[in-house]
Design a protein around this motif. Sequence first.
Motif, mmCIF file in Angstrom:
data_model
loop_
_atom_site.group_PDB
_atom_site.id
_atom_site.type_symbol
_atom_site.label_atom_id
_atom_site.label_comp_id
_atom_site.label_asym_id
_atom_site.label_seq_id
_atom_site.Cartn_x
_atom_site.Cartn_y
_atom_site.Cartn_z
ATOM 1 N N UNK C 6 39.889 -23.107 1.573
ATOM 2 C CA UNK C 6 41.332 -22.907 1.048
ATOM 3 C C UNK C 6 41.241 -21.537 -0.128
ATOM 4 N N UNK C 7 41.935 -20.626 0.315
ATOM 5 C CA UNK C 7 41.763 -19.193 -0.695
ATOM 6 C C UNK C 7 42.078 -19.738 -1.972
ATOM 7 N N UNK C 8 41.805 -18.995 -3.066
ATOM 8 C CA UNK C 8 42.571 -19.197 -4.256
ATOM 9 C C UNK C 8 43.713 -17.973 -4.323
ATOM 10 N N UNK C 9 44.662 -18.271 -5.393
ATOM 11 C CA UNK C 9 45.423 -17.213 -5.677
ATOM 12 C C UNK C 9 46.428 -16.527 -4.445
ATOM 13 N N UNK C 11 45.155 -14.800 -1.913
ATOM 14 C CA UNK C 11 44.173 -14.597 -0.945
ATOM 15 C C UNK C 11 44.649 -15.089 0.371
ATOM 16 N N UNK C 57 54.619 -17.628 -4.282
ATOM 17 C CA UNK C 57 54.272 -17.865 -2.837
ATOM 18 C C UNK C 57 53.809 -16.552 -2.216
ATOM 19 N N UNK C 58 52.879 -16.681 -1.418
ATOM 20 C CA UNK C 58 52.686 -15.494 -0.571
ATOM 21 C C UNK C 58 53.475 -15.151 0.555
ATOM 22 N N UNK C 59 53.250 -14.031 1.144
ATOM 23 C CA UNK C 59 54.487 -13.344 2.101
ATOM 24 C C UNK C 59 54.066 -13.657 3.390
ATOM 25 N N UNK C 60 53.007 -14.363 3.740
ATOM 26 C CA UNK C 60 52.570 -14.574 5.275
ATOM 27 C C UNK C 60 52.135 -16.134 5.154
ATOM 28 N N UNK C 74 37.435 -8.768 2.130
ATOM 29 C CA UNK C 74 35.911 -9.296 2.060
ATOM 30 C C UNK C 74 35.537 -9.879 3.262
ATOM 31 N N UNK C 85 38.922 -11.939 4.034
ATOM 32 C CA UNK C 85 39.794 -12.401 2.918
ATOM 33 C C UNK C 85 40.378 -10.976 2.620
ATOM 34 N N UNK C 88 47.304 -10.760 -0.485
ATOM 35 C CA UNK C 88 48.616 -10.843 0.091
ATOM 36 C C UNK C 88 49.203 -9.403 0.152
ATOM 37 N N UNK C 89 49.151 -8.711 -0.998
ATOM 38 C CA UNK C 89 49.840 -7.277 -1.123
ATOM 39 C C UNK C 89 48.980 -6.239 -0.196
ATOM 40 N N UNK C 90 47.833 -6.626 0.210
ATOM 41 C CA UNK C 90 47.306 -5.613 1.087
ATOM 42 C C UNK C 90 47.718 -6.041 2.600
ATOM 43 N N UNK C 91 48.273 -6.892 2.805
ATOM 44 C CA UNK C 91 48.578 -7.018 4.422
ATOM 45 C C UNK C 91 49.995 -6.201 4.603
#
Lengths: 97, 97, 97, 97, 97, 97, 97
Positions: C6-9, C11, C57-60, C74, C85, C88-91
């Motif tokens: 389970x990714x943190x923040x 990720x 919340x993340x965008x995906x 990573x 990993x 979110x903003x790098x996707x």
Amino acid sequence: MAKRLIPTFNRILVEKIVPPSKTSAGILLPEKSSQLNSGKVIAVGPGSRDKAGNFIPVSVKEGDRVLLPEYGGTQIKLDDKEFHLFRDEDILGILHE
Amino acid sequence: MAKRLIPTFNRILVEKIVPPSKTSAGILLPEKSSQLNSGKVIAVGPGSRDKAGNFIPVSVKEGDRVLLPEYGGTQIKLDDKEFHLFRDEDILGILHE
Amino acid sequence: MAKRLIPTFNRILVEKIVPPSKTSAGILLPEKSSQLNSGKVIAVGPGSRDKAGNFIPVSVKEGDRVLLPEYGGTQIKLDDKEFHLFRDEDILGILHE
Amino acid sequence: MAKRLIPTFNRILVEKIVPPSKTSAGILLPEKSSQLNSGKVIAVGPGSRDKAGNFIPVSVKEGDRVLLPEYGGTQIKLDDKEFHLFRDEDILGILHE
Amino acid sequence: MAKRLIPTFNRILVEKIVPPSKTSAGILLPEKSSQLNSGKVIAVGPGSRDKAGNFIPVSVKEGDRVLLPEYGGTQIKLDDKEFHLFRDEDILGILHE
Amino acid sequence: MAKRLIPTFNRILVEKIVPPSKTSAGILLPEKSSQLNSGKVIAVGPGSRDKAGNFIPVSVKEGDRVLLPEYGGTQIKLDDKEFHLFRDEDILGILHE
Amino acid sequence: MAKRLIPTFNRILVEKIVPPSKTSAGILLPEKSSQLNSGKVIAVGPGSRDKAGNFIPVSVKEGDRVLLPEYGGTQIKLDDKEFHLFRDEDILGILHE
């Protein structure tokens, strides 16, 4: 301490603890056996200010034994005794026996 | 642990998990077979402070098995046992079996 | 996946999609013909925290096919399978057929 | 476009406009005569998030002809057609005839 | 101007003013005598967005004669005429006769 | 001043004060004797904008004699007279006799 | 002081205290014996401005004896006497006897 320093902002005045190199009974300790970079908090600043100008209190208090980073801190001398000033956020943790 | 460290801010005290290099039955595992840079959370700080000075709790808790970044973290020794301090945001995730 | 992360923040755990180098009928595709750096979202973190400490919340979401940046992320191994990993903003975007 | 990309955050999917090197009547234009680095907006992301986590809409919309910076942007290929992703703030302006 | 550019955010479209190198009466002016890096504002963007997503209007308006920094700005060509785009905060001041 | 400059944001238009190299009685002053990098405020901008877009007034006013930093500032010429533009925060202080 | 400087923002005007190199009885002190980089506060600025434009008062006051950092500060001369300007946050602490 004849001369007293009240740190500004979130600065922490620390006296480094030098680990004894032999036990009280005189037995020589193996080098670096318990080498922990720690110190005793002597005085703390009022804290940083938040965006509204209020102080955010620091996370340690006078008398705390703290874990210090390997590098950093400002070395100062008060009455020929050596101390270090650290920023609150650079102190790694509080040590308990 | 006789000596206990309570991390400051959002610092996480982690004990790294060294993967066994052979199975319990004595069979040698191929090198790096399950090399995952993970650790067990030993203690957590109260969290970072938000702009109003309140603590934002960290995202892991004592006992969690966490995925660690390849680099970073501060190595410390407590009672001759090795630990690492990480910032909460540097921990990559929580592992579940 | 036996071992679950389970990714943190913010990720995002992604499994990269390797484009087939020949068609199902066995015809060799010209090199790089449909080379798109994409992946499948396996798990998402709870999101970053805003200034008040709430999660954004993340965008995906799990299952999304996403466009990945050429560099970054990573690389990690879970049960001998390779994942990445990303923040979110790098996707770069979400792909739809 | 068979494959569709929905950009994340404030990313803008742009198809660059290549200026014709000769007029429709077949007259060769002097080199760089109307060289303007422009593109057509194909798709836009939902926008960046403000401190409270709400989306701030982007400043261009699908179909806009936009002025692009000389450098920057991420080149991607969808169904063998070339596109560029730009951040909303990197787009210099909207062109009107 | 047949082709019109509406700048995004706090960008300012400026046409640089080239000072005359001789007076209207034909007297040659000493070099650099009134060399002031100025321009005329042709179009302005809606402004930057504040943290809540609202536009903060720019500090100059169409028609203003402005003092420009020596370096910076993005050179663009519209219908073979040269213009520059500046960020609002890079414009040094407004000139009045 | 025939040509007038109204600075933007928190910019301050300053005319540097060149200290006299001899006294009014004609006695030559020892070099650098009272060399203080000061100037007179000619015009001030409306101030920076806060997060809500409101102007934060600058800390000096027209006519003030101010202490200037040794480096920095933008040199400009208005009607063949030399001036400097400084950001409000770069002005070191206000001088009083 | 004939010429008076009122610092801007959170600047602090300090007069450095040069420790006596011999005691009042004429005994030469060993070099650096009590070398503490300290100074006396001569004047203080109104403070930095918070996000709403209000002043955040500085943490020292006129007359305070302060501990200064080894480097930094701007040297200035007023009426041939040497002073230093420091930012409030660069002052390390307040000294009390």
